[in-house]
Each structure stands twice: as C-alpha cells, then as structure tokens.
Design a protein around this motif. Structure first.
Motif, PDB file in Angstrom:
ATOM      1  N   TRP A 128      60.694  39.053  33.265  1.00 32.21           N
ATOM      2  CA  TRP A 128      61.029  40.441  33.584  1.00 32.21           C
ATOM      3  C   TRP A 128      60.481  41.413  32.548  1.00 32.21           C
ATOM      4  CZ3 TRP A 128      62.185  42.086  38.156  1.00 32.21           C
ATOM      5  CH2 TRP A 128      62.753  41.201  39.069  1.00 32.21           C
ATOM      6  N   ALA A 129      60.312  40.975  31.311  1.00 31.59           N
ATOM      7  CA  ALA A 129      59.665  41.832  30.312  1.00 31.59           C
ATOM      8  C   ALA A 129      58.210  42.074  30.711  1.00 31.59           C
ATOM      9  CB  ALA A 129      59.745  41.193  28.931  1.00 31.59           C
ATOM     10  N   LYS A 130      57.547  41.025  31.236  1.00 32.28           N
ATOM     11  CA  LYS A 130      56.166  41.180  31.720  1.00 32.28           C
ATOM     12  C   LYS A 130      56.117  42.118  32.922  1.00 32.28           C
ATOM     13  CE  LYS A 130      54.401  36.625  30.337  1.00 32.28           C
ATOM     14  NZ  LYS A 130      53.871  35.325  30.827  1.00 32.28           N
ATOM     15  N   ALA A 131      57.091  41.969  33.819  1.00 30.93           N
ATOM     16  CA  ALA A 131      57.114  42.792  35.036  1.00 30.93           C
ATOM     17  C   ALA A 131      57.270  44.273  34.695  1.00 30.93           C
ATOM     18  CB  ALA A 131      58.251  42.332  35.952  1.00 30.93           C
ATOM     19  N   ILE A 136      48.437  41.838  34.935  1.00 29.95           N
ATOM     20  CA  ILE A 136      49.785  41.272  34.764  1.00 29.95           C
ATOM     21  C   ILE A 136      50.390  40.946  36.122  1.00 29.95           C
ATOM     22  CG2 ILE A 136      52.106  41.690  33.882  1.00 29.95           C
ATOM     23  CD1 ILE A 136      50.858  43.587  31.808  1.00 29.95           C
ATOM     24  N   ILE A 137      50.210  41.855  37.090  1.00 32.70           N
ATOM     25  CA  ILE A 137      50.758  41.642  38.440  1.00 32.70           C
ATOM     26  C   ILE A 137      50.189  40.368  39.056  1.00 32.70           C
ATOM     27  CG2 ILE A 137      50.761  42.547  40.804  1.00 32.70           C
ATOM     28  CD1 ILE A 137      50.932  45.362  39.522  1.00 32.70           C
ATOM     29  N   GLN A 138      48.878  40.151  38.878  1.00 33.06           N
ATOM     30  CA  GLN A 138      48.240  38.956  39.430  1.00 33.06           C
ATOM     31  C   GLN A 138      48.842  37.690  38.818  1.00 33.06           C
ATOM     32  OE1 GLN A 138      43.983  38.972  39.117  1.00 33.06           O
ATOM     33  NE2 GLN A 138      43.721  37.188  40.439  1.00 33.06           N
ATOM     34  N   ALA A 196      58.413  52.669  26.080  1.00 36.67           N
ATOM     35  CA  ALA A 196      58.805  51.506  26.888  1.00 36.67           C
ATOM     36  C   ALA A 196      57.817  50.360  26.677  1.00 36.67           C
ATOM     37  CB  ALA A 196      58.855  51.894  28.364  1.00 36.67           C
ATOM     38  N   GLU A 197      56.526  50.690  26.691  1.00 42.59           N
ATOM     39  CA  GLU A 197      55.501  49.656  26.502  1.00 42.59           C
ATOM     40  C   GLU A 197      55.647  48.972  25.142  1.00 42.59           C
ATOM     41  OE1 GLU A 197      50.611  49.180  26.586  1.00 42.59           O
ATOM     42  OE2 GLU A 197      51.549  51.084  27.138  1.00 42.59           O
ATOM     43  N   GLU A 198      55.899  49.751  24.100  1.00 45.37           N
ATOM     44  CA  GLU A 198      56.033  49.186  22.755  1.00 45.37           C
ATOM     45  C   GLU A 198      57.200  48.193  22.677  1.00 45.37           C
ATOM     46  OE1 GLU A 198      56.351  52.304  19.900  1.00 45.37           O
ATOM     47  OE2 GLU A 198      54.425  53.210  20.447  1.00 45.37           O
ATOM     48  N   TYR A 199      58.360  48.590  23.227  1.00 49.22           N
ATOM     49  CA  TYR A 199      59.535  47.724  23.149  1.00 49.22           C
ATOM     50  C   TYR A 199      59.371  46.462  24.000  1.00 49.22           C
ATOM     51  CZ  TYR A 199      62.331  50.966  20.427  1.00 49.22           C
ATOM     52  OH  TYR A 199      62.815  51.753  19.420  1.00 49.22           O
ATOM     53  N   LEU A 200      58.749  46.609  25.174  1.00 47.32           N
ATOM     54  CA  LEU A 200      58.561  45.444  26.041  1.00 47.32           C
ATOM     55  C   LEU A 200      57.576  44.455  25.421  1.00 47.32           C
ATOM     56  CD1 LEU A 200      58.551  47.399  29.404  1.00 47.32           C
ATOM     57  CD2 LEU A 200      60.266  45.715  28.695  1.00 47.32           C
ATOM     58  N   GLU A 201      56.583  44.964  24.719  1.00 46.87           N
ATOM     59  CA  GLU A 201      55.650  44.073  24.021  1.00 46.87           C
ATOM     60  C   GLU A 201      56.345  43.367  22.852  1.00 46.87           C
ATOM     61  OE1 GLU A 201      52.344  46.643  23.176  1.00 46.87           O
ATOM     62  OE2 GLU A 201      51.282  46.061  25.019  1.00 46.87           O
ATOM     63  N   PHE A 217      60.066  42.940  43.706  1.00 46.45           N
ATOM     64  CA  PHE A 217      59.702  43.812  42.582  1.00 46.45           C
ATOM     65  C   PHE A 217      58.192  43.822  42.365  1.00 46.45           C
ATOM     66  CE2 PHE A 217      58.892  45.017  38.244  1.00 46.45           C
ATOM     67  CZ  PHE A 217      59.848  45.987  37.961  1.00 46.45           C
ATOM     68  N   ILE A 218      57.574  42.646  42.346  1.00 44.19           N
ATOM     69  CA  ILE A 218      56.134  42.564  42.098  1.00 44.19           C
ATOM     70  C   ILE A 218      55.356  43.180  43.260  1.00 44.19           C
ATOM     71  CG2 ILE A 218      54.194  41.000  41.670  1.00 44.19           C
ATOM     72  CD1 ILE A 218      56.267  41.354  39.378  1.00 44.19           C
TER      73      ILE A 218
END
Length: 653
Positions: free
Chosen positions: A318-321, A339-341, A302-307, A360-361
C-alpha cells in the motif's frame, strides 16, 4: 507536560522528532501532524510565537530543542557566603521549585481543560462564529490611501462571510457603533498588548454580539505594503501574523486566506487505513503520515514519507500504491505507470480477483490514462471497475468511480452525463461521510459549469469546494479551488482581479512546495495576457514557462503550455513557430474549446493549404459531435471564406 520534560532532558541538545513521537505516543501509529499540533499548542500556552521561537526552537526537518536555559535542582549549588546571602539563595531555590511544581499543575489543568473543551460540543458558541472586523489601523496612511481603512475592512467582512462556519457582522453596523474613532491612543505598539485588545473585545463584542474581533494593521516596510492581523475572543488573543507584498491587494488577499484558516474550526477527516498496515511499525508511521499529506493535497511531502516507509519495508504494497498516486498527482505519469504495472502483476495473483487492491490500482490507472489524454480508455476502465462486487456495497468506492466517470465525460464534452455522474458522486460522498471527496466532486462539477460557459455558477461551486477544503485543512486543494476561481474570472473579463490572484498563487504554491501548481499559475498568467489580446506579453510569459518546463516531469503541463504557445503564435501570425511547436505535441489532439479545437486546421490554413484546412476542420467537427457549437462554426466559416476567395484571410477568434 511530557513534551516539556523530554525537551528539558535533552537540553542543550535537540530532541529528535521520531524520539518524541515514540515517547509521547508509545505503541501508537500517529502522523507528524499530531506532533506539530502539540508543539503549536504548547507554544500558545507558553505565549511563545512560532515566528520568534523564544522558548521552543524548530530544527527544520530534524526535531526541536529548548531555546532557553534549563536549571535543575541538582545544578543549584550554594557556596559559602554570608547568612543573608544564603537566605536569599535558599529563597531562590524554593522559588524555582515552587515555580516548576506550579507550572506543571497549571499546564496539567490547561491540558485537561483543552481536552474537555475540544471534545465537548456544548462549549462552542450556540450560533457558531460571529466575527466583527474593525477598520484598518495605521500611523502611515496618506490621505490618498485612506480608502484602505474601510476598503480592506469591507473586503475582509465580505470574504469571511462566504464561509458557512462564519457569520460576519455587517460593516455599517460596526461603523455606526464606533463612528470615526481610532483605536486607543492610535499606537501599533499598544495595539499588540493583550490588555488593549481584550478591552476592545469587551467594549465592542458586548454590544455587537460577536465571538471574534478581528484587528487589522497597515504599515510600510521598505516601500512594501505590510498588513497584519490578530483576532480576540473572550479567552484568547492570537499571535500577530504579518504579510508583506508589493501591492496592498496582494497582501490583503494572502492575509485573508490565512485569517479564514485561523478562524474556521479545523475538522479532521479520519481515513481508516489500519487494514493496509505492514508488520513494521516504523514504516507504518511514515506511511500514515504520507497518506495524510496526500489527502491534504501536499503531494511532494506525501512522496517523501511514502519513500521513507518503503526504505524501511521494501515490499509494503500500500505504500507503493499511494506512492504511485503521489507521483501521478505531481504529473510524473512515467514513474507512476511503472509502479502501477508492478502492482498489477502482484494484484493478478490475488485469490480474490475483485479485491480492494484490484479496484485501487485500476482506479489509479484510469486517472493516469485520463491525464495522458487517453480519455476513452480511462472512461472504459472506470465503467468496468463499477462492475466489481467489492464496489457495490461501499459508498466511498461508488463515489470514487462516479467521480472518475463524470470527469471523463466532462473532458469528452458530454456535459449532460458529466453533471449526472458528478452529482451522484457528491451524494455518495455524503453517504460515506467523506467530506474531502465531496469537495473534489464539487470541484469537478465546477469544471463542468466552466466548460458549459456558466461562469458565475462555476465560481459559486468552486467556492463551495474551497470552503470544504479550508474547513478540513486541505491547503493544497484549497489553493486549487482558489486557482480555478481566478481563471474563471478571466472568462468574465475580470483580468485585473485574475492577474492579482494568480500572482499571489505563484508565491503560495512555492511556499508549500507545490511546483506543479506554481507552473500552472504561470501558465494561467500567460492565458490572462492572451485573453486581454496582449499577445506579445503572452508570448514572453509562455516562452519563460516553456524554459522552466524543459527536462521536467510535468508532461501534461508541458503539453498544455505548448498548445497555448501555438495559439499565441498563430494570433501573432507566426505560423512557422506554431508549426514547430505543434510537432512537439505528444498523443492525439483532444480539445473541445473553440479557441483550441481547430488549431490543427488553423496551421494548415495559415500555411496556405486551404483545402486541407477545411477538410481537417470537418473531421474535428465530426469528432466533437454534440460539443460542436456556434463558436466552432464561426471559425470554420472564416476558413471557408478564405477557400472561396483563394486568399489567406487572418482568422479572428
């Protein structure tokens, strides 16, 4: 047919994954799971094993290419030869043309039939899946190993029968039908032939009323156990899958997990994320795949695809979230918090403060606080999020909130509240038609039963959760549930069973790239040694784990491993090592378990500060409140006895 054409056009070169997806699903956003399923189905139609890859070759991480020669009509040239030879070659050309044309018709027909069969529920068996597992067959079984024949058969029948989607035909009914017969001519080579397997299905399932016949084989390979299986239905013979391990039970355990996944009809859970897409379609495709992997529990993927999505669209909110969630799920709280901050600053500028982005955040931040041991902060934030208007009319958000609140109550030892909120979470996930959430609610409910020392109930609930995860193809979560079943077995004194399961889990986590799960299983192996009171073995295991954790991102896991190492050293009366490890613990000491809650007092006790030990124990008692029980009290009374006598007695608990 389109897939085969694209592969033919690229031959002998590879066809890139992204090119295939663009051509096969033009203008659509689909995940790589769709392509993988298409490749798998095509191989099955062409009788091409995914292991052998004789026709379609996977180029890992890149794409696919045909692994057999491609001949086109343009390349079929005819040289000047005798008329007989020319006639033969002409016939051959006609043969190729007819073969290609017929293949396309047949494949089109099969594709249409598959589409109808998948989407038309009337074609499924009225009574669901009824399986019959035959006795294990082998040419190499020694008399001393003869138990394997019926033992593994019984084990498979029992474990598969636990799933609600499967009905297992009793072992005694099968044995009474086939008696002591072995399979036809007792040959593994013949056993793999379709006609033999179809004959077995016809002979036995007609009388047993089964929809699936399972055939298991045993062999030895370089002094290792090999178990393989195939299942047969009225229209399918599955490919042979083999599992090689040092121990027959390890091989059986691994085999049965895969068999269950093969047999249970895989359902797909649709998560609507259309409203969260960016304007970049290529970024959306990686994003959709990343979210899919995240909800299936494959966090590193998941991390690889979102990056990848963020590389194509850097401001994709939303990709960052979801990237923050993927990092949190892998124990990387530091990067997740950063990232949340950043996203909190963006959300604060929303016109609608109570937006879904705000929820969500906030929900993700609550999860991170929980994992960092800031339990009360996490609980307070979750309770505040429940007040947002965006939550009130959305069952899924209500369920998520109840799940977080219930989990926080469980960690704080308020089990009555934990039961109440997690049961509500399960109910609202049902209303929202979100099965993966229901599985997670059940999983956390199992944790409450575990904390409440209701171990058999906990195992039953974990098994229910695992059934949901297996049914929806959530392999990562299914392993987590299996993991909890193994660790709960330790509480019931089933050390050998737990150790076997955990050793298999280490390999299974490694296979899917779940490093955190692999390390957690190693930690639990140290716990098994500790529970057996084999503290020297436990120390060797925990020290090996601490070496692996040096410099890693798994702060939460490191903390738990340090706590375990402290306890092990105290049990070995090595208080100086325990004190040194205690100094490395970050944050406030929060642990309600009797064997761990009083460790700070235990260290003072063994260092000779008997008054300080009792005072610290009293503070812990006050802090735990209703969670304090007779086991905590027994440890305190041992400390009081040491103080009364003025000597350091060895604390036993």
């Amino acid at each position: 047919v389109n897939l085969i054409e694209l592969l033919c056009r690229s031959y002998p070169e590879m066809t890139d994954k992204s090119h295939l997806m663009d051509e096969l699903w033009p203008g659509q956003v689909v995940s790589e799971a769709s392509l993988s399923r298409l490749i798998s189905d095509t191989r099955a139609l062409l009788d091409d094993s995914g292991k052998e890859q004789e026709l379609i070759k996977t180029i890992r991480g890149k794409g696919f290419r045909l692994n057999t020669k491609v001949i086109t009509r343009e390349n079929l040239t005819f040289q000047e030869e005798s008329s007989t030879s020319q006639e033969k070659k002409g016939s051959k050309q006609k043969y190729y043309t007819k073969f290609i044309f017929a293949s396309i018709i047949v494949l089109s027909g099969i594709s249409g039939w598959l589409w109808f069969y998948i989407d038309n529920p009337t074609n499924s068996p009225k009574n669901g899946i009824r399986i019959a597992v035959l006795p294990v067959e082998s040419l190499t079984l020694e008399p001393v190993d003869d138990w394997i024949r019926f033992g593994i058969m019984s084990m498979a029948t029992e474990q598969l029968g636990r799933y609600s989607a499967i009905q297992s035909i009793p072992v005694n009914k099968i044995i009474s039908l086939i008696g002591s017969k072995v399979l036809q001519d007792n040959s593994l080579q013949n056993l793999s032939k379709d006609n033999l397997l179809r004959g077995l299905f016809s002979d036995y399932c007609r009388q047993l009323g089964c929809t699936h016949l399972v055939v298991i084989n045993f062999s030895l390979q370089d002094n290792q156990t090999a178990l393989s299986y195939q299942f047969i239905t009225h229209d399918e013979v599955s490919i042979l899958k083999e599992f090689v391990e040092n121990d027959v039970m390890e091989a059986a355990d691994l085999m049965l997990d895969h068999l269950a996944s093969d047999l249970i009809p895989q359902k797909r859970q649709r998560l609507s994320i259309l409203t969260s897409y960016s304007t970049n379609n290529k970024a959306n495709r990686d994003y959709a795949t990343g979210v899919h992997e995240l909800y299936d529990g494959n966090y590193s993927a998941a991390e690889e695809y979102l990056e990848l999505a963020l590389n194509k669209e850097p401001e994709f909110f939303w990709a960052k979230a979801y990237l923050a969630e993927a990092k949190y799920r892998q124990g990387n709280f530091k990067d997740a918090s950063k990232i949340i901050q950043t996203l909190e600053n963006i959300v604060s500028q929303d016109n609608a403060f109570e937006s879904k982005r705000t929820y969500f955040i906030g929900n993700l931040k609550s999860n991170v606080l929980y994992s960092q041991g800031k339990l009360q902060e996490s609980l307070d934030l979750s309770l505040n999020l429940m007040e947002l208007s965006v939550v009130q009319d959305q069952p899924l958000l209500i369920a998520d909130s109840y799940l977080n609140i219930g989990s926080s109550y469980q960690a704080l030892g308020r089990l009555h509240d934990a039961y109440r909120f997690l049961q509500k979470a399960e109910m609202y996930y049902e209303i929202a038609h979100f099965p993966s959430g229901k599985g997670k609610a059940l999983f956390n409910l199992g944790n409450v039963y575990l904390t409440d020392s209701k171990y058999n109930d906990a195992i039953a609930i974990y098994q229910q959760a695992r059934d949901v995860f297996v049914e929806y193809g959530m392999s990562g979560y299914a392993l987590m549930a299996k993991h909890q079943i193994a660790t709960t077995s330790v509480k019931l004194g089933k050390f050998q069973q737990a150790e076997l399961e955990l050793r298999v889990l280490v390999d299974e986590y490694a296979d899917i790239g779940d490093k955190e799960g692999e390390l957690m299983a190693l930690l639990d192996l140290a716990i098994v040694s500790s529970e057996k009171r084999d503290f020297p073995e436990a120390k060797a295991r925990i020290e090996h784990l601490l070496d692996l954790l040096k410099g890693s991102q798994y702060d939460y896991l490191l903390n738990h491993s340090l706590i375990m190492a402290i306890r092990i050293n105290l049990m070995l009366q090595d208080v100086l090592s325990a004190k040194k490890l205690y100094a490395q613990i970050e944050g406030e000491w929060n642990d309600v378990r009797p064997a761990f809650a009083l460790i700070p007092a235990h260290i003072k006790h063994d260092l000779g500060d008997l008054d300080g030990a009792v005072e610290t124990a009293r503070k812990i008692q006050k802090k735990l409140g209703a969670a304090w029980n007779h086991k905590h009290q027994e440890i305190l009374e041992q400390m009081l006895l040491s103080k009364q006598r003025g000597i350091i007695l060895q604390l036993k608990y």
